[in-house]
Design an enzyme around this catalytic site. Sequence first.
Site, PDB file in Angstrom:
ATOM      1  N   CYS A  45       0.824  -1.176  -0.092  1.00 49.62           N
ATOM      2  CA  CYS A  45       0.182  -0.202  -0.049  1.00 49.62           C
ATOM      3  C   CYS A  45       0.818   1.193   0.093  1.00 49.62           C
ATOM      4  O   CYS A  45       1.483   1.568  -1.116  1.00 49.62           O
ATOM      5  CB  CYS A  45      -0.896  -0.060   1.333  1.00 49.62           C
ATOM      6  N   HIS A  80      -3.239  -5.220   0.207  1.00 52.80           N
ATOM      7  CA  HIS A  80      -2.639  -5.800   1.249  1.00 52.80           C
ATOM      8  C   HIS A  80      -2.751  -7.255   1.363  1.00 52.80           C
ATOM      9  O   HIS A  80      -3.730  -7.864   1.885  1.00 52.80           O
ATOM     10  CB  HIS A  80      -3.630  -5.302   2.301  1.00 52.80           C
ATOM     11  N   GLU A 129      -1.292  -9.466   2.970  1.00 53.31           N
ATOM     12  CA  GLU A 129      -1.096  -9.745   4.717  1.00 53.31           C
ATOM     13  C   GLU A 129      -2.514 -10.579   4.959  1.00 53.31           C
ATOM     14  O   GLU A 129      -2.708 -11.292   5.613  1.00 53.31           O
ATOM     15  CB  GLU A 129      -0.429  -8.983   5.481  1.00 53.31           C
TER      16      GLU A 129
END
Length: 533
Positions: A381, A507, A509
């Site tokens: 990001c 993102h 993750e």
Amino acid sequence: MAKHIFVTGGVVSSLGKGITAASLGHLLKARGYKVTMQKMDPYLNVDPGTMSPFQHGEVFVTEDGHEGDLDLGHYERFIDENLTRDSNFTQGSIYKTLIARERHGDFLGGTVQVIPHVTDAIKDKLRSIARQTGADVVISEIGGTVGDIEGLPFIEAARQFKKEQPAGSVLFVHVTLVPYIAAAHEVKTKPTQHSVKELRSLGVQPDFIICRSDHEITDGVRRKIASFCDVDFDDVLACEDCDSIYEVPISLYEQGFDVSALAKLGLPPRKIDLAPLRGFIDASRNVKGQVDIAVVGKYVSLPDAYLSVIEALHHAGAANGVAVNVRLVDGEELTAANAAEVLGQADGILVPGGFGNRAFEGKIEAARFARENNVPYLGICLGLQAAVCEFARHVAGLEGATSAEFDEGAPHKVIDLMPEQEGVEDKGGTMRLGAYPCVLQEGTRAAAAYSSPLISERHRHRFEVNNSYRSQLEEAGLVFSGTSPDGRLVEMVELPNHPWFVASQAHPEFKSRPTSPHPLFCDFIKAARAQQL
């Protein structure tokens, strides 16, 4: 009809209610039941999207674009299911809906009150998620601590809900602290006794008590708690600190938690499959060597601000057979003068997402150090935007290149506001949120990592790479390895003549799981390990 399990907490916050709830969810799913999870937060914010990570840890984003509590991340990682906006609601969102209905005239002639209107709205949420997911078991965590004034409507709603459901279809699990008093050389049960007394005064009798402690909980301690709290001895479980949160389901399984819960719910204890989780735990324990990953951010004083990033790194480490030492670096303190000293020993550098100008220049220095010294770099990001700004300044010759978010008058706004964000004034829930598709360029590191030309990742941002500079940056050597299907938005960038330098506007993750680590993180850790060879 779905069975419901409520998880409450006592004595202090941050005890691990979310981990306990998620662990039970993992065990029940491993027995073949369809499980969904829900977090109820008593605060008056509509969602945590506008809250500082210093206040509440990271904001977790679901596939459908809900900005939710970080416990949703634990839930997804433990039960390996994508949750939705219906999996998290706050007291603020309940009040907002009720007030809008009142203004609309839905309650003409009536007084709108906590009971029955707020409690009924909460119960509607419980029924709704069960109906929408078709779950066999719904596990709902009530945020905060029993006794908190703002949590009372949720406890009352849960009490009413149990009364309205068929007998044996609702359970209460109470997670409580059993502290060790060093001067007395013993753990103390009195806080738990008072916590359960408070819960019972609200009309709720716990079916299970989970005793959190950093010391051993003996059978004698469990008997004492069982006696004072009117709970069967076998239903008082010890949950002592573990080396890894992923060991908690195994600990609770060995105490028969899931079998007892199923019995109380009238469900058969189907055969359980814990092989995937045990495999991850074994892989984590049998790692050889270590890689040092510097995470350069602005919220480093609270690791929970980067919870999903840190967990994804550990998942990828286990998959690569190596331990990951996560070193949080304050981007505000990082400069060109000290970058070599601070980052010189890192095997990899990760710059995560964030908002605001503070620490952005430090993130740019981190990207520059990684680029110039061939250190593997993963940008997420704002980490992508920092990498683009750094490249624009020091390679493409665009002096002063930055983001319009920080300087509207900058000569080269290589990062600019997305057109659809222009004129948006409300801050909450108005960003580009949730899962969006991305087309990967053949032959790039991103495409190799994902092994697929089309991927989907979750987003949370307002600013994007400025298309006016794309050709200039490409000519200077920056590769736009991923774009939206229409080619309009830059989703991923990388450097071709570098050991590993990849950045994502999304993102990744949020989609990493212990038994299914994210491919981008796996490739990053693989590259970091290769630095040592």
